[in-house]
Design a protein around this motif. Structure first.
Motif, short mmCIF file in Angstrom:
data_model
loop_
_atom_site.label_atom_id
_atom_site.label_comp_id
_atom_site.label_asym_id
_atom_site.label_seq_id
_atom_site.Cartn_x
_atom_site.Cartn_y
_atom_site.Cartn_z
N TYR A 385 0.83 -1.20 0.00
CA TYR A 385 0.00 0.00 0.00
C TYR A 385 0.87 1.26 0.00
N HIS A 386 0.58 2.18 -0.93
CA HIS A 386 1.29 3.46 -1.02
C HIS A 386 2.79 3.29 -1.24
N THR A 387 3.16 2.26 -2.00
CA THR A 387 4.57 2.06 -2.33
C THR A 387 4.72 1.86 -3.84
N VAL A 388 5.96 1.70 -4.27
CA VAL A 388 6.25 1.48 -5.69
C VAL A 388 5.71 0.14 -6.18
N ARG A 389 5.29 -0.73 -5.29
CA ARG A 389 4.79 -2.05 -5.68
C ARG A 389 3.27 -2.12 -5.79
N ASP A 390 2.59 -0.99 -5.73
CA ASP A 390 1.14 -1.01 -5.95
C ASP A 390 0.90 -1.07 -7.46
N ASP A 391 1.05 -2.29 -8.02
CA ASP A 391 0.97 -2.45 -9.46
C ASP A 391 -0.13 -3.44 -9.85
N ARG A 392 -0.16 -3.86 -11.10
CA ARG A 392 -1.24 -4.72 -11.59
C ARG A 392 -1.31 -6.05 -10.86
N SER A 393 -0.22 -6.48 -10.25
CA SER A 393 -0.25 -7.77 -9.55
C SER A 393 -1.17 -7.74 -8.33
N LEU A 394 -1.56 -6.55 -7.89
CA LEU A 394 -2.40 -6.44 -6.69
C LEU A 394 -3.89 -6.52 -6.98
N VAL A 395 -4.28 -6.50 -8.26
CA VAL A 395 -5.71 -6.48 -8.56
C VAL A 395 -6.07 -7.52 -9.61
N ASP A 396 -7.29 -7.99 -9.52
CA ASP A 396 -7.85 -8.95 -10.47
C ASP A 396 -9.12 -8.33 -11.04
#
Length: 439
Positions: A385-396
């Protein structure tokens, strides 16, 4: 993933359309307030609203106090000199301070009252907190004359979250009262943070020096609006914020909400009959740094807020991580939202008074007396959350469509049902009357 995108979700929401919007938003990149990405996303929404066929597509400008980070540093001076990896705490003072570090736990009112009972004075101290949302902690530190605040990040993999020091309610004009904080702040990496807490507990006093440099200046931002015309003067507002936090691609927060907003608008436009009430779709600016866009919206439309029968907020919606089914709603919207969710076979696990959690764009509407809600699968354990890793891998996309169908059904009911007056029904309930209309 592709197998999950073959069947449209109930309520007409198509995961394939959501996926395409997510692709577009991912390509835009970071959308932090004042960045080129924020401007690109604003223009993207303007174009998408027009291509969908929304009426009265427009921008509504407003002024805000812009934040531009320059440098942040956190150093332990004693008993063991050490540099602590950190990120700036937005809207804290552009200055440096040092003092003895005091750990205040999560920084809740109960935490501070406990320290008061123990005789722990915070004046002149560097306050260290593990509270996930610093903007809930800093109002409680007002008038305590702290030297600085240090937030321990809860992100995984050595990443550091980005947050604003203050959120709601933002000032809408100079002198920007309450912004920035009178003291500097930073967020430090989790491992370093817990080592710091251990040192405070085991080795006695720790002196910290906190440095935060930033530039503050007035800027202009824009909410993006489009309408599905109804047959009366009444309105329904459905919105999602289009900015992201610093560094973050912001695909879960809040590319997910944006993609669902576009899909709900498409679904409403394709309905067989026009709505009774005008549906106003809004892309809110600057949610992450203070709910600035939604607050500006309620101020700009103050004379017509009574015409809004309800507001539906789309923020986060769901992630690939397990989450509880949560509805944030004010008193007048609560029962209507819960019944609507149950119609869709979505049983809420928690129903939260939105007045106690002013952390998203429904808050200004609730404060203004507009029935409002947010229906999400609340995965507070998302590690990026709120980092550089909030990318497409977090959502379906299929998961988003499934959860957003609750919001789509809410918009549909609010826009089309007869004799709908949630404010009066809530008042009748408080007076002991029974009202079933709209249920």
């Amino acid at each position: 993933m592709s197998a999950m995108l073959t069947t449209p979700a109930r309520a007409g929401l198509d995961p394939r359309e959501i996926a395409r919007s997510l692709d577009d938003i991912e390509e835009i990149g970071n959308r932090f307030a004042g960045s080129p990405g924020e401007a690109r996303c604003r223009d993207y929404l303007l174009g998408r609203f027009a291509r969908l066929g929304l009426a009265e597509v427009r921008l509504e400008p407003f002024s805000y106090l812009g934040y531009e980070p320059l440098e942040a540093r956190c150093r332990a001076l004693c008993p063991e000199p050490r540099e602590l990896a950190c990120r700036p705490l937005q809207y804290s003072a552009s200055t440096a301070a040092q003092g003895e570090a005091v750990y205040i736990g999560g920084g809740s009112a109960d935490d501070l009252q406990r320290l008061d009972r123990l005789g722990v004075a915070l004046a002149g101290k560097v306050v260290v907190t593990s509270g996930r949302f610093p903007f809930y902690v800093t109002p409680l530190l007002k008038d305590r004359d702290v030297a600085a605040v240090v937030v321990i990040s809860d992100a995984s993999d050595g990443l550091i979250t980005n947050h604003a020091a203050m959120l709601y309610r933002p000032p809408l004009e100079p002198p920007w009262r309450g912004r920035p904080l009178p003291y500097p702040g930073v967020t430090i990496e989790a491992g370093a943070g817990w080592e710091l807490v251990s040192t405070i507990a085991a080795a006695g006093p720790v002196t910290l020096r906190v440095e935060h440099a930033a530039r503050y200046r007035e800027r202009e931002a824009h909410n993006v609006l489009g309408e599905i015309p109804g047959t009366t003067d009444e309105q329904v507002v459905v919105g999602a914020h289009y900015d992201s936090q610093a560094e973050s691609p912001g695909i879960w927060d809040n590319g997910a909400g944006l993609a669902c907003l576009l899909e709900i608008a498409r679904h409403e436009l394709e309905a067989r009959h026009p709505p009774k009430r005008t549906v106003v779709a809004v892309g809110f600016a600057l949610e992450e740094i203070g709910l600035w866009g939604s607050t500006a919206y309620t101020a700009a439309h103050a004379e017509s807020l009574r015409d809004i029968v309800g507001m539906v907020n789309l923020d986060g919606v769901s992630s690939v991580y397990p989450g509880s089914r949560s509805i944030y709603a004010d008193e007048s919207m609560r029962d209507f939202a819960v019944r609507t969710a149950r119609m869709e076979g979505w049983e809420p696990e928690e129903v939260i008074d939105a007045r106690t959690r002013p952390g998203s764009d429904h808050a200004p509407f609730v404060e203004a007396g507009v029935p409002a809600c947010l229906a999400i699968e609340s995965a507070l354990g998302v590690p990026y959350y709120h980092t550089v890793r909030d990318d497409r891998s977090l959502v379906d996309p299929a998961g988003l469509a499934s959860t957003a169908r609750i919001s789509a059904r809410l918009v549909e009911r609010l826009a089309r049902e007869e004799n709908l007056d949630l404010r009066s029904q809530a008042a009748a309930g408080r007076n002991g009357s029974s009202t079933t209309s709209g249920g």
